[in-house]
Motif scaffolding. Structure first.
Motif, mmCIF file in Angstrom:
data_model
loop_
_atom_site.group_PDB
_atom_site.id
_atom_site.type_symbol
_atom_site.label_atom_id
_atom_site.label_comp_id
_atom_site.label_asym_id
_atom_site.label_seq_id
_atom_site.Cartn_x
_atom_site.Cartn_y
_atom_site.Cartn_z
ATOM 1 N N GLY A 195 33.204 2.231 8.255
ATOM 2 C CA GLY A 195 31.937 2.930 8.320
ATOM 3 C C GLY A 195 30.708 2.457 8.267
ATOM 4 N N VAL A 196 29.575 3.092 8.629
ATOM 5 C CA VAL A 196 28.371 2.395 8.601
ATOM 6 C C VAL A 196 27.504 3.082 7.269
ATOM 7 C CG1 VAL A 196 26.114 2.092 9.733
ATOM 8 C CG2 VAL A 196 28.128 2.288 11.052
ATOM 9 N N LEU A 197 27.093 2.018 6.610
ATOM 10 C CA LEU A 197 26.672 2.392 5.235
ATOM 11 C C LEU A 197 25.112 1.967 5.281
ATOM 12 C CD1 LEU A 197 27.731 3.877 2.554
ATOM 13 C CD2 LEU A 197 27.812 1.104 1.758
ATOM 14 N N ALA A 198 24.158 2.674 4.434
ATOM 15 C CA ALA A 198 22.837 2.129 4.357
ATOM 16 C C ALA A 198 22.842 2.225 2.891
ATOM 17 C CB ALA A 198 21.989 3.571 4.900
ATOM 18 N N ILE A 199 22.053 1.088 2.514
ATOM 19 C CA ILE A 199 21.551 0.900 0.936
ATOM 20 C C ILE A 199 20.158 0.887 1.091
ATOM 21 C CG2 ILE A 199 21.559 -0.809 -0.946
ATOM 22 C CD1 ILE A 199 24.100 -2.043 0.130
ATOM 23 N N ILE A 200 19.513 1.745 0.271
ATOM 24 C CA ILE A 200 17.899 2.077 0.260
ATOM 25 C C ILE A 200 17.508 1.749 -1.093
ATOM 26 C CG2 ILE A 200 16.202 3.773 0.624
ATOM 27 C CD1 ILE A 200 18.141 5.082 2.519
ATOM 28 N N GLN A 201 16.388 0.856 -0.895
ATOM 29 C CA GLN A 201 15.460 0.422 -2.112
ATOM 30 C C GLN A 201 14.268 1.218 -1.870
ATOM 31 O OE1 GLN A 201 15.967 -3.581 -3.611
ATOM 32 N NE2 GLN A 201 17.205 -4.045 -1.807
ATOM 33 N N SER A 202 13.825 2.142 -2.788
ATOM 34 C CA SER A 202 12.433 2.922 -2.505
ATOM 35 C C SER A 202 11.718 2.581 -3.966
ATOM 36 C CB SER A 202 12.961 4.291 -2.367
ATOM 37 O OG SER A 202 13.506 4.650 -0.933
ATOM 38 N N ARG A 203 10.317 2.440 -3.710
ATOM 39 C CA ARG A 203 9.635 2.284 -4.934
ATOM 40 C C ARG A 203 9.484 3.644 -5.395
ATOM 41 N NH1 ARG A 203 5.492 -1.624 -5.532
ATOM 42 N NH2 ARG A 203 5.573 -2.062 -3.010
ATOM 43 N N MET A 204 9.634 3.673 -7.002
ATOM 44 C CA MET A 204 9.320 4.944 -7.498
ATOM 45 C C MET A 204 8.117 5.239 -8.127
ATOM 46 S SD MET A 204 12.792 4.978 -9.874
ATOM 47 C CE MET A 204 12.484 3.499 -10.965
#
Length: 204
Positions: A195-204
């Motif tokens: 499957g296609v996975l997205a890992i997201i790092q977002s500034r809080m």
């Protein structure tokens, strides 16, 4: 050595970091203006250039697209990269602004991931890694959250270790957000078998 290409889309502008890691640079429509701001010459121009009205360099090859078309400019650039053996794509200026373009760009990244290409989408506030099959280590990043989403119908064999909320060999589906806003406990290791996975790092 794996081919790494940069694709600069025409979405909301953000500084183009790590371009030096890329051996080939594609400008999509207004993306050419963003490259010009940083004094960078692209290797290819792609698009219908409906959102950029300035002069274009005559000495840069161009993949011209009609205004009425099925593919977005970014999708056409990703297809071109995949068909030319690219294995890693850095996608810039593809987030923010219009929601339809943002979702379209994530779907284009998923298209590449299904074909074995890892796509890194970056702006000033976020970094997204889209991939299919394999493991990734994500060093702890102060001031950022860590989230995981399925971009295919489902992702199987998903494990998340080194975080406050861990998972082990589970199935993640794209209609139920189970991996939102996690926290690091050191270096995170994230694995997906299918499957296609997205890992997201977002500034809080």
């Amino acid at each position: 050595m794996e081919k790494t290409w940069a694709i600069v889309s025409g979405g909301q502008y953000s500084p183009l970091r790590d371009l030096g890691d890329c051996e080939y640079i594609i400008a999509c429509d207004r993306g050419y203006e963003y490259l010009r701001r940083q004094g960078v010459r692209p290797d290819l121009l792609v698009g219908d250039f409906d959102s950029y009205a300035g002069p274009l360099p005559e000495d840069v090859p161009r993949l011209s697209l009609p205004v009425e078309k099925d593919d977005t400019d970014t999708m056409a650039a990703i297809r071109h990269a995949v068909s030319n053996g690219c294995k890693r794509i850095y996608l810039y200026c593809a987030l923010g602004g219009r929601l339809d373009h943002l979702l379209g760009n994530l779907q284009a990244a998923a298209y590449a991931a299904r074909r074995g290409v890892w796509v890194r989408v970056v702006d000033e506030e976020n970094e997204i890694l889209v991939f299919s099959g394999g493991s990734v280590t994500v060093p702890e990043r102060e001031g950022y959250s860590l989230s995981v989403f399925a971009l295919s119908d489902r992702c199987t064999g998903v494990s998340i270790r080194g975080t406050k909320y861990e998972l082990e060999d589970v199935t993640v589906e794209n209609n139920f957000p189970v991996g939102v806003s996690n926290q690091w406990r050191g270096t995170a290791e994230i694995t997906v078998e299918q499957g296609v996975l997205a890992i997201i790092q977002s500034r809080m």
